[in-house]
Design a protein around this motif. Structure first.
Motif, PDB file in Angstrom:
ATOM      1  N   TYR A   7      27.405 -21.811  31.109  1.00 19.11           N
ATOM      2  CA  TYR A   7      28.666 -22.539  31.218  1.00 19.11           C
ATOM      3  C   TYR A   7      29.520 -22.203  30.008  1.00 19.11           C
ATOM      4  CZ  TYR A   7      26.760 -25.830  34.725  1.00 19.11           C
ATOM      5  OH  TYR A   7      26.227 -26.407  35.849  1.00 19.11           O
ATOM      6  N   SER A   8      30.818 -22.225  30.192  1.00 23.16           N
ATOM      7  CA  SER A   8      31.729 -22.072  29.058  1.00 23.16           C
ATOM      8  C   SER A   8      31.702 -23.362  28.237  1.00 23.16           C
ATOM      9  CB  SER A   8      33.153 -21.822  29.553  1.00 23.16           C
ATOM     10  OG  SER A   8      33.644 -22.993  30.201  1.00 23.16           O
ATOM     11  N   ALA A   9      32.299 -23.316  27.069  1.00 27.88           N
ATOM     12  CA  ALA A   9      32.379 -24.524  26.244  1.00 27.88           C
ATOM     13  C   ALA A   9      33.163 -25.605  26.985  1.00 27.88           C
ATOM     14  CB  ALA A   9      33.021 -24.207  24.900  1.00 27.88           C
ATOM     15  N   GLN A  10      34.225 -25.228  27.671  1.00 28.11           N
ATOM     16  CA  GLN A  10      35.034 -26.201  28.421  1.00 28.11           C
ATOM     17  C   GLN A  10      34.219 -26.844  29.538  1.00 28.11           C
ATOM     18  OE1 GLN A  10      38.281 -27.264  27.818  1.00 28.11           O
ATOM     19  NE2 GLN A  10      37.742 -28.789  29.348  1.00 28.11           N
ATOM     20  N   GLU A  11      33.506 -26.030  30.301  1.00 29.07           N
ATOM     21  CA  GLU A  11      32.677 -26.562  31.388  1.00 29.07           C
ATOM     22  C   GLU A  11      31.589 -27.491  30.845  1.00 29.07           C
ATOM     23  OE1 GLU A  11      32.756 -22.920  34.616  1.00 29.07           O
ATOM     24  OE2 GLU A  11      31.557 -22.681  32.794  1.00 29.07           O
ATOM     25  N   THR A  12      30.942 -27.070  29.760  1.00 26.42           N
ATOM     26  CA  THR A  12      29.888 -27.882  29.152  1.00 26.42           C
ATOM     27  C   THR A  12      30.447 -29.216  28.680  1.00 26.42           C
ATOM     28  OG1 THR A  12      28.700 -25.894  28.486  1.00 26.42           O
ATOM     29  CG2 THR A  12      28.131 -27.937  27.337  1.00 26.42           C
ATOM     30  N   ALA A  13      31.601 -29.173  28.033  1.00 24.28           N
ATOM     31  CA  ALA A  13      32.228 -30.399  27.547  1.00 24.28           C
ATOM     32  C   ALA A  13      32.535 -31.356  28.694  1.00 24.28           C
ATOM     33  CB  ALA A  13      33.509 -30.053  26.786  1.00 24.28           C
ATOM     34  N   GLU A  14      33.062 -30.831  29.785  1.00 20.13           N
ATOM     35  CA  GLU A  14      33.381 -31.672  30.943  1.00 20.13           C
ATOM     36  C   GLU A  14      32.121 -32.294  31.537  1.00 20.13           C
ATOM     37  OE1 GLU A  14      35.676 -29.267  33.646  1.00 20.13           O
ATOM     38  OE2 GLU A  14      37.315 -29.066  32.208  1.00 20.13           O
ATOM     39  N   ILE A  15      31.067 -31.514  31.641  1.00 24.04           N
ATOM     40  CA  ILE A  15      29.804 -32.009  32.210  1.00 24.04           C
ATOM     41  C   ILE A  15      29.222 -33.116  31.342  1.00 24.04           C
ATOM     42  CG2 ILE A  15      27.386 -31.384  32.668  1.00 24.04           C
ATOM     43  CD1 ILE A  15      28.545 -28.586  33.521  1.00 24.04           C
ATOM     44  N   LEU A  16      29.273 -32.930  30.020  1.00 23.04           N
ATOM     45  CA  LEU A  16      28.683 -33.905  29.104  1.00 23.04           C
ATOM     46  C   LEU A  16      29.643 -35.035  28.736  1.00 23.04           C
ATOM     47  CD1 LEU A  16      26.689 -31.514  26.749  1.00 23.04           C
ATOM     48  CD2 LEU A  16      25.871 -32.788  28.743  1.00 23.04           C
ATOM     49  N   GLY A  17      30.900 -34.913  29.152  1.00 22.50           N
ATOM     50  CA  GLY A  17      31.866 -35.982  28.899  1.00 22.50           C
ATOM     51  C   GLY A  17      32.353 -36.062  27.469  1.00 22.50           C
ATOM     52  N   ILE A  18      32.462 -34.901  26.813  1.00 24.16           N
ATOM     53  CA  ILE A  18      32.981 -34.849  25.452  1.00 24.16           C
ATOM     54  C   ILE A  18      34.092 -33.802  25.414  1.00 24.16           C
ATOM     55  CG2 ILE A  18      30.861 -35.631  24.333  1.00 24.16           C
ATOM     56  CD1 ILE A  18      30.129 -32.756  23.812  1.00 24.16           C
ATOM     57  N   SER A  19      34.799 -33.719  24.307  1.00 23.32           N
ATOM     58  CA  SER A  19      35.899 -32.755  24.236  1.00 23.32           C
ATOM     59  C   SER A  19      35.378 -31.351  23.914  1.00 23.32           C
ATOM     60  CB  SER A  19      36.919 -33.174  23.176  1.00 23.32           C
ATOM     61  OG  SER A  19      36.383 -32.994  21.885  1.00 23.32           O
ATOM     62  N   LYS A  20      36.158 -30.363  24.323  1.00 24.79           N
ATOM     63  CA  LYS A  20      35.794 -28.972  24.043  1.00 24.79           C
ATOM     64  C   LYS A  20      35.778 -28.733  22.536  1.00 24.79           C
ATOM     65  CE  LYS A  20      37.347 -24.226  24.549  1.00 24.79           C
ATOM     66  NZ  LYS A  20      38.434 -23.352  24.988  1.00 24.79           N
ATOM     67  N   SER A  21      36.742 -29.307  21.823  1.00 29.65           N
ATOM     68  CA  SER A  21      36.789 -29.090  20.372  1.00 29.65           C
ATOM     69  C   SER A  21      35.546 -29.665  19.690  1.00 29.65           C
ATOM     70  CB  SER A  21      38.063 -29.688  19.763  1.00 29.65           C
ATOM     71  OG  SER A  21      38.120 -31.073  19.975  1.00 29.65           O
ATOM     72  N   THR A  22      35.045 -30.779  20.191  1.00 28.16           N
ATOM     73  CA  THR A  22      33.840 -31.381  19.614  1.00 28.16           C
ATOM     74  C   THR A  22      32.631 -30.489  19.833  1.00 28.16           C
ATOM     75  OG1 THR A  22      34.688 -33.623  19.846  1.00 28.16           O
ATOM     76  CG2 THR A  22      32.288 -33.375  19.702  1.00 28.16           C
ATOM     77  N   ILE A  23      32.452 -29.999  21.059  1.00 27.93           N
ATOM     78  CA  ILE A  23      31.266 -29.168  21.337  1.00 27.93           C
ATOM     79  C   ILE A  23      31.334 -27.851  20.572  1.00 27.93           C
ATOM     80  CG2 ILE A  23      31.985 -27.963  23.445  1.00 27.93           C
ATOM     81  CD1 ILE A  23      28.981 -29.126  24.295  1.00 27.93           C
ATOM     82  N   CYS A  24      32.530 -27.293  20.419  1.00 27.35           N
ATOM     83  CA  CYS A  24      32.678 -26.055  19.634  1.00 27.35           C
ATOM     84  C   CYS A  24      32.377 -26.312  18.159  1.00 27.35           C
ATOM     85  CB  CYS A  24      34.073 -25.481  19.812  1.00 27.35           C
ATOM     86  SG  CYS A  24      34.358 -24.797  21.461  1.00 27.35           S
ATOM     87  N   LYS A  25      32.864 -27.439  17.646  1.00 24.01           N
ATOM     88  CA  LYS A  25      32.592 -27.799  16.253  1.00 24.01           C
ATOM     89  C   LYS A  25      31.100 -27.982  16.026  1.00 24.01           C
ATOM     90  CE  LYS A  25      33.508 -31.410  12.874  1.00 24.01           C
ATOM     91  NZ  LYS A  25      34.077 -32.733  12.656  1.00 24.01           N
TER      92      LYS A  25
END
Length: 71
Positions: A7-25
Motif C-alpha cells: 500500500y502507498s503511505a496514503q492508502e495505509t493512512a486511510e486504512i489505519l485512520g491516521i494522516s499521511k503526514s503522520t505515517i510518513c513522519k
C-alpha cells in the motif's frame, strides 16, 4: 491483473485512520517498524499483508499502541 503487494503511505493512512503526514513522519523517525515500511526513493510503501492484518483490529486505543516512542 495482479493485486499490488504493498500500500502507498496514503492508502495505509486511510486504512489505519491516521494522516499521511503522520505515517510518513513515523516511518522517517523509525517509529513505525511494526508496519515494516519500505522506502523506495522518496516514496514509502507498506506491506499489504501486515496492514491488512492490523486494519480489522485497529481501534482508537490500539492506534496509539501500534506506534511506540521507542525505536
Amino acid at each position: 491483473m495482479t493485486t499490488p503487494r504493498t500500500y502507498s503511505a496514503q492508502e495505509t493512512a486511510e486504512i489505519l485512520g491516521i494522516s499521511k503526514s503522520t505515517i510518513c513522519k513515523w516511518a522517517r523517525e523509525g517509529k513505525a517498524q511494526q508496519l515494516a515500511p519500505i522506502k523506495l526513493g522518496t516514496a514509502i510503501r507498506f506491506p499489504r499483508a501486515i496492514i491488512d492484518q492490523l486494519a480489522p483490529q485497529t481501534t482508537e486505543e490500539e492506534k496509539e499502541g501500534i506506534i511506540h516512542d521507542e525505536p
